[in-house]
Enzyme design. Structure first.
Site, short mmCIF file in Angstrom:
data_model
loop_
_atom_site.label_atom_id
_atom_site.label_comp_id
_atom_site.label_asym_id
_atom_site.label_seq_id
_atom_site.Cartn_x
_atom_site.Cartn_y
_atom_site.Cartn_z
N GLU A 182 47.04 34.25 42.75
CA GLU A 182 46.16 35.32 43.21
C GLU A 182 46.74 36.01 44.42
O GLU A 182 46.04 36.66 45.19
CB GLU A 182 44.76 34.77 43.53
CG GLU A 182 44.69 33.82 44.71
CD GLU A 182 44.91 32.37 44.33
OE1 GLU A 182 44.55 31.50 45.13
OE2 GLU A 182 45.44 32.10 43.24
N ASP A 213 46.12 38.12 49.59
CA ASP A 213 45.61 36.99 48.82
C ASP A 213 44.11 37.14 48.63
O ASP A 213 43.37 37.41 49.59
CB ASP A 213 45.93 35.68 49.55
CG ASP A 213 45.58 34.47 48.71
OD1 ASP A 213 46.44 34.04 47.93
OD2 ASP A 213 44.45 33.96 48.84
#
Length: 347
Positions: free
Chosen positions: A265, A222
């Site tokens: 993301e 992430d």
């Protein structure tokens, strides 16, 4: 030799092929000019001069996206030229075959209703031309040997044109299918697998694990503070960061590893035949590669891009969700411990 909607361009590849066919048809008409002079048919010879002119204008119109003008010229040229050829030297000349080239092009370049109407009109013209030649003799007949030569020439050109169009249609369909498969399986921004296709691939990999017991590792990665990047530099910069991060992640893994954009993301990597600590080393390579990359905003400012990762290994009593959830929990722990780090699942 093509039909289409005069205002709106619907299939760019088709119009490129139409331009090529204009070139081919004009070349054929130049050959006809000399051929019919030799055969003593000056009317048909000079008709080909007009035909070449029409194809040149149609070609230029296609280049300017004036498809309606181009189609009108091409339709007119083929219909009139085929009719004159048949009336002047006979049905056995084979000029009527050029009308048949319209048939596949109609359904590619027009809506179905318009194509059906045009096809009916084309059929009516073809039949009327055939019936006409039952009642009249050719106006400028040529010797039987010359007529056979014209027939074979026309037949060869039509065969070549049909072959070229068939190749185009096959290429177009193959390209469309490939594009649809790519759209169905990959993320449009990063080019990585999308979540749905990744789930399908990983379930196949886990079925293999259950058969032979080879290890499978899961990495959830992430980007740190990604929302702040979007807020400060804009979503266009954020999209570019996602693309570059995806490229860097892809470069650090093997060809047999499965990588997907798992969320906004967030990325998921599944590493077949990989134990926990080797997967940790892979995640660390990604982290270091991101640190080594020069991240610049459009205004030239430097951007700090780091990534946090959690790693788990598939267990015999796992399913896909439980393995990913353990990697997720390791990821959350890396966030809590300050980000920009790799954490392993808690055994």
């Amino acid at each position: 030799m093509f039909a289409g909607e005069p205002i709106r361009e619907r299939r760019p590849q088709f119009w490129q092929v139409a331009k090529r066919c204009c070139q081919i048809a004009a070349t054929v008409d130049v050959a006809f000019f000399f051929l019919f002079h030799l055969l003593g048919s000056p009317i048909l010879a000079w008709v080909n001069v007009l035909s070449v002119t029409m194809y040149v204008v149609a070609y230029r119109a296609l280049g300017r996206k004036q498809n309606g003008l181009a189609i009108t010229l091409i339709w007119s040229e083929v219909i009139i030229h085929a009719g004159l050829g048949v009336v002047l030297i006979g049905w056995d000349s084979g000029f009527h075959y050029y009308l048949l080239i319209f048939i596949p092009a109609l359904f590619v370049s027009m809506r179905l209703q318009g194509a059906v109407v045009a096809l009916a009109g084309l059929w009516g013209y073809y039949v009327a031309l055939y019936l006409l030649m039952w009642f009249i003799e050719p106006l400028q007949p040529i010797a039987p040997g010359a007529l056979l030569g014209v027939f074979l020439f026309n037949l060869s050109v039509v065969f070549a044109m049909f072959s070229y169009l068939s190749f185009f249609y096959l290429t177009m369909v193959t390209s469309a299918n490939r594009k649809l498969r790519r759209m169905a399986t990959t993320d449009s921004l990063t080019g990585l697998f999308n979540r749905r296709h990744m789930t399908y691939l990983v379930e196949k990999e886990l079925a293999r694990f259950q058969r032979n017991g080879h290890p499978v590792a899961f990495l959830v990665l992430d980007i740190d503070h990604f929302k702040a990047i979007n807020d400060e530099h804009g979503h266009e910069t954020g999209d570019r960061v996602l693309e570059d991060v995806a490229d860097i992640i892809r470069a650090q893994f093997r060809t047999q590893d499965l990588i997907a954009r798992w969320g906004g993301e967030e990325f998921l990597a599944v590493l077949p035949d990989t134990r926990l600590h080797r997967a940790q080393a892979s995640a660390e390579r990604v982290r270091q590669a991101l640190l080594a990359h020069d991240w610049l905003a459009p205004n030239g400012d430097s951007i700090d891009i780091t990534i946090s990762a959690g790693v788990s290994e598939f267990r015999g009593d796992d399913d896909l969700n439980s393995a990913i959830n353990r990697a997720d929990r390791a990821l959350y722990r890396s966030k809590e411990l300050g980000r920009n780090r790799v954490e392993l699942e808690v055994v």
